[in-house]
Each structure stands twice: as C-alpha cells, then as structure tokens.
Design a protein around this motif. Structure first.
Motif, mmCIF file in Angstrom:
data_model
loop_
_atom_site.group_PDB
_atom_site.id
_atom_site.type_symbol
_atom_site.label_atom_id
_atom_site.label_comp_id
_atom_site.label_asym_id
_atom_site.label_seq_id
_atom_site.Cartn_x
_atom_site.Cartn_y
_atom_site.Cartn_z
ATOM 1 N N GLU A 1 -18.855 3.666 -1.836
ATOM 2 C CA GLU A 1 -17.749 2.880 -2.388
ATOM 3 C C GLU A 1 -18.192 2.166 -3.652
ATOM 4 O O GLU A 1 -19.310 1.671 -3.729
ATOM 5 C CB GLU A 1 -17.282 1.849 -1.360
ATOM 6 N N ILE B 1 -9.949 1.667 11.102
ATOM 7 C CA ILE B 1 -10.462 3.040 11.132
ATOM 8 C C ILE B 1 -10.578 3.434 12.608
ATOM 9 O O ILE B 1 -11.275 2.760 13.372
ATOM 10 C CB ILE B 1 -11.806 3.124 10.390
ATOM 11 N N LYS C 1 -3.254 1.507 7.820
ATOM 12 C CA LYS C 1 -3.215 0.353 6.908
ATOM 13 C C LYS C 1 -1.872 -0.346 6.991
ATOM 14 O O LYS C 1 -0.831 0.282 6.780
ATOM 15 C CB LYS C 1 -3.432 0.802 5.449
ATOM 16 N N ALA D 1 -6.642 9.590 -0.900
ATOM 17 C CA ALA D 1 -6.612 10.265 0.405
ATOM 18 C C ALA D 1 -5.180 10.702 0.730
ATOM 19 O O ALA D 1 -4.219 9.996 0.411
ATOM 20 C CB ALA D 1 -7.107 9.294 1.474
ATOM 21 N N GLU E 1 -8.052 1.834 -2.774
ATOM 22 C CA GLU E 1 -7.024 0.791 -2.868
ATOM 23 C C GLU E 1 -7.011 0.224 -4.281
ATOM 24 O O GLU E 1 -7.993 0.350 -5.022
ATOM 25 C CB GLU E 1 -7.314 -0.355 -1.892
ATOM 26 N N VAL F 1 -6.811 -3.091 7.612
ATOM 27 C CA VAL F 1 -7.192 -1.676 7.633
ATOM 28 C C VAL F 1 -7.965 -1.380 8.917
ATOM 29 O O VAL F 1 -8.927 -2.073 9.239
ATOM 30 C CB VAL F 1 -8.076 -1.335 6.406
ATOM 31 N N LYS G 1 0.839 -1.210 0.000
ATOM 32 C CA LYS G 1 0.000 0.000 0.000
ATOM 33 C C LYS G 1 0.870 1.255 0.000
ATOM 34 O O LYS G 1 0.493 2.275 -0.572
ATOM 35 C CB LYS G 1 -0.939 -0.024 1.200
ATOM 36 N N GLU H 1 -5.844 9.924 5.604
ATOM 37 C CA GLU H 1 -7.035 10.718 5.868
ATOM 38 C C GLU H 1 -8.290 9.849 5.712
ATOM 39 O O GLU H 1 -8.370 9.023 4.811
ATOM 40 C CB GLU H 1 -7.013 11.838 4.815
ATOM 41 N N MET I 1 -13.716 5.548 -3.788
ATOM 42 C CA MET I 1 -14.726 6.190 -2.957
ATOM 43 C C MET I 1 -15.187 7.441 -3.680
ATOM 44 O O MET I 1 -14.362 8.245 -4.136
ATOM 45 C CB MET I 1 -14.190 6.512 -1.572
ATOM 46 N N MET J 1 -11.973 9.250 4.566
ATOM 47 C CA MET J 1 -12.849 9.837 3.541
ATOM 48 C C MET J 1 -14.265 9.317 3.748
ATOM 49 O O MET J 1 -14.464 8.229 4.294
ATOM 50 C CB MET J 1 -12.383 9.428 2.139
ATOM 51 N N LYS K 1 -18.490 -5.369 2.887
ATOM 52 C CA LYS K 1 -17.352 -6.018 3.554
ATOM 53 C C LYS K 1 -17.636 -6.445 4.996
ATOM 54 O O LYS K 1 -17.017 -7.372 5.485
ATOM 55 C CB LYS K 1 -16.142 -5.082 3.537
#
Ligand code: AMP
Ligand code: GLY
Length: 424
Positions: free
Chosen positions: A192, A155, A143, A118, A283, A153, A103, A186, A273, A188, A214
C-alpha cells in the motif's frame, strides 16, 4: 495575512507549523486546536462542524485564508458555507468532497472513467448483498459507503464472516448511517502507498509518497486505527509507477470530477495498492492524511500558503512542488487500549526536549493544557516525527526521540517503517 486552520489533530498541528513558516502570515488561529497547536496558533473554542460560528469568526477576524484539515466538515459543506460569504478557503466543496464521503460514488466514478480499482458491486438492500455473497470469491471486502472514522472496512475470509459483516454494517448500523449503502469489492494484495496531491480543479501536483500503518499492533496485528505511524518516501513507489499513476489515475480522477460538474480543489489523497496487475485505487480521501501529513509536510520545501492560494485561484499549473531529498518517519504515541477503550489525563513529560532540535518534531494529536502541565486527551496522543538522510536514519532518529517522551499508558508500535529495511 491571518490564517484559520480547522481541526484538532496531529495533521492540523503539522499544517499550523508549516503555515507559520510563511513570512506574510501574521497570525494563525485554530478551531478547536489542541495544546501543541497552541504553540503556533491561538486556539479558538469552536467545533469543526459549527459552520455558522466559524464563518462569523473568520469575518470578524478578517481571516485571509482558511485551511480545513478534517473530512467531516468538508463532506458536510464547510467550503460552500465559507465561499457563500466571500471567504477564501482551501478544500473541496461538498459536491467534490463526496469523493471521500461516498465510496459507492467513487467506485462508480472510477468505473465510468476507466480508473484502475478493485472490481465491485454497490448495494442499498442487505438482502441483495447477502444473495450476492453466495456466489462470491473469498476473501472479500465490505465497505460502508460513508465516513466511518477509517473503520468502515471489513475483510472477510469466509461466507459466514461476510454475512455477519453485511448484517453489522447494513442492518445493525454498526457505523451508523454510513452503512445505508455498501460496497462489496474484490480483495487485492500488494504494497500500500499513499500519494497526496494538491488540486486546483484542473491541474494536479503530487506530493512525495508515504505509507501508513493502520493496525494497532506490531506486525500488522490487532484492530484498524486512524494510523499508528508513517514513513516517506515509499521505496516501493518507483518512477515507473509514478508515471503510470500520473497518466492513468491522478489526472483522470481530476478530469473526471470536472466532467461531472464537481470541480475538485484541495487535497486528493490517493490510497493505492501496488498489485501484480499494476497500481489500483483502494480509496480516495479529500484531505491530508493523518499521520501522512506529518511526514510529507516536514519534507516539503514549497510554501504551504502559496500552494493553497494557487489551488483556490486555479493557478497551480504555474507552480512546481519541491521536497527535500531526505526521508521522514512518524511514530504515533497512543494511549494503551486505543482504538477501543483508553484513559486520558496523564501528564506528558519530555516535550521540551524537541525544542531547537533540527529534524525532530512532536505533533500533538490528543493533548490538553492544564495548570499542572500538558496531559493526554485522546487515543492517539502525539506523533513523534524525525527526518534523516534516508529512511533508515529517519527511523533510528524517530525511535530515539520516542524515548524522550513519558506519559501514563504510553503505547506505540515498534515496527513503523520496518518494511523499508526488508526492501533495501
Ligand atoms: P480504505 O479505508 O478503503 O483504505 O480501507 C482500509 C484498509 O483496508 C486499506 O488500507 C487496506 O489495507 C484494506 N483494503 C481496502 N480495500 C481493500 C481491497 N479491495 N483489498 C484488500 N485490502 C483492502
Ligand atoms: N492515515 C489515514 C488517513 O488519514 O485516512
């Protein structure tokens, strides 16, 4: 021609089903495959990471085309191993599969080539990451750099949570070596959308859009999973958005990889997104999505083998992709407890109900043949997929077909594609 498919999930079942439609394909093998794939292919007991054995098998059987479904072998260099022996194989080499495999690499690529994504920072050192968090805005997204089964990942809503996250990724190595580096980016907001595309190194041809779900529970609650269901097309992916993405995201990504000496051939999966400031890349994946493939391939009119060959030969510019003017919905039937802890080995009843029913498909994700019949053999067990004239009809058909199947601890989400009804 003989075709070898590498992988064992619902995506590979959909790939085998689609491959079987080419009249020149005389035989399909799948390594290692599963009980459902066995309907179209001879399953071979070789693991997807056993490159030497796979190469030897492909040579012995005179395989004319190998299609790699999974991320691990691609990132690990399976395409390089096949090409070295002069075998024709569909997928990116290791130096291009890094688009998914790191990533940090993909974020740096997007920054260098002005591809919208982002804002972010990469970190090799947990102390530097912790220091950065002190002045960051929340929520924030952490991530793990490498492959982590779609689970790397986090959040984080608060500084405390984020500090714990850095510790678990970089210090406790919750996702193994994939946490040696980390991206902090960041947060967002927006819808999606997944857009899968065929790429031949220069030309990119996008497939119809799709959307995954997901989280494990209804209403997007619970843990992240590999994907609990998909629908295609996404009503939020408009023509204007597509035009923007073609010129600002898709072609620039392919050109950027070529400019870096990392020519990409295979499938690029753009996870997008749709933010208030326009579409941004969440991604990249270097393969078909699972279960995105199930709703995209069942709508694709174009022959899969021909597209794969055009990607290998660099002649994709001479081809247009065609999709049915319909919709598809895939509901994943899982084992209760997935993605954490679940039992296996329950007999699956009702699979025969899909035979000879146009527009209804049952793609196996985790199943195994036994003398007593086909039994559950994984967290995600089946992907019940149906098409319809529009999303509403496809959704009703898919949920009707979900009832045809019975097995112990059957679990599924009830709201796959529900966003569609809200939007229409
Ligand atoms: P990824 O594996 O990078 O697609 O991340 C998994 C999921 O985390 C995505 O499908 C999003 O729902 C969420 N996610 C990833 N990055 C962000 C971000 N920058 N802002 C908000 N959500 C994100
Ligand atoms: N369904 C998400 C993925 O294949 O990565």
């Amino acid at each position: 021609m003989k075709v070898l498919i590498v992988g064992s999930g619902g995506r590979e079942h959909a790939l085998a089903w689609k491959t079987a439609q080419n009249p020149e394909v005389e035989k399909i093998y799948c390594a290692p495959g599963n009980a459902g794939i066995g309907e179209y292919a001879e399953c071979v007991d070789i693991g997807a990471m056993e490159f030497e054995k796979l190469v030897a098998f492909a040579k012995e059987k005179e395989i004319g085309l190998t299609i790699v479904g999974m991320d691990d072998p691609l990132v690990g260099g399976i395409v390089d191993a096949f090409e070295k022996e002069g075998l024709r194989v569909f997928g990116p080499r290791a130096n291009a599969a890094i688009l998914e495999g790191s990533k940090a690499f993909s974020k740096d690529l997007m920054k260098k080539y002005h591809i919208p994504t982002a804002a972010y920072e990469n970190f090799d050192d947990p102390q530097a990451a912790l220091a950065y968090l002190e002045t960051a805005k929340f929520p924030i997204v952490l991530k793990a750099d490498g492959l982590a089964l779609g689970k790397g990942v986090l959040i984080c809503n608060t500084l405390e949570e984020a500090k714990e996250g850095v510790k678990s990724i970089m210090m406790d190595k919750k996702f193994g070596a994939s946490g040696n580096r980390m991206v902090i980016e960041e947060f967002m907001t927006g819808r999606e959308v997944s857009v899968l595309s065929f790429v031949d190194g220069k030309t990119v041809r996008t497939m119809t859009s799709a959307q995954d779900h997901k989280r494990a529970g209804d209403g997007d609650t619970g843990l992240n999973t590999g994907g609990m269901g998909t629908f295609s097309p996404s009503p939020f992916y408009t023509k204007e958005i597509d035009e923007f993405c073609q010129s600002h995201i898709y072609q620039p990504t392919v050109d950027a990889m070529a400019a870096e000496g990392r020519e990409f051939k295979g499938v690029i999966f753009f996870g997008l997104m749709l933010t208030e400031d326009g579409p941004k890349v969440l991604e990249y994946n270097a393969r078909f999505g699972d279960p995105e493939a199930q709703v995209v391939l069942t709508r694709m009119k174009t022959d899969l083998v021909k597209v794969c060959e055009a990607c290998i030969d660099g002649t994709l510019d001479q081809m247009e992709l065609e999709f049915e003017d319909n919709a598809a919905v895939c509901v994943v039937l899982a084992s209760d407890g997935y993605p954490v802890k679940y039992e296996k080995g329950f007999l699956i009843n009702g699979l025969e109900k899909f035979q000879d029913k146009d527009g209804y498909y049952v793609f196996h994700a985790g199943s195994r043949k036994t003398p007593e019949g086909i039994v559950t053999n994984g967290g995600r067990v089946l992907g019940v997929t149906a098409t319809g004239a529009d999303l509403k009809e496809a959704r009703a058909n898919a949920y009707e077909a979900v009832e045809w199947i019975e097995f112990g601890n059957k679990y599924y989400r009830h709201d796959i594609g529900k966003a569609i009804e809200e939007a229409q």
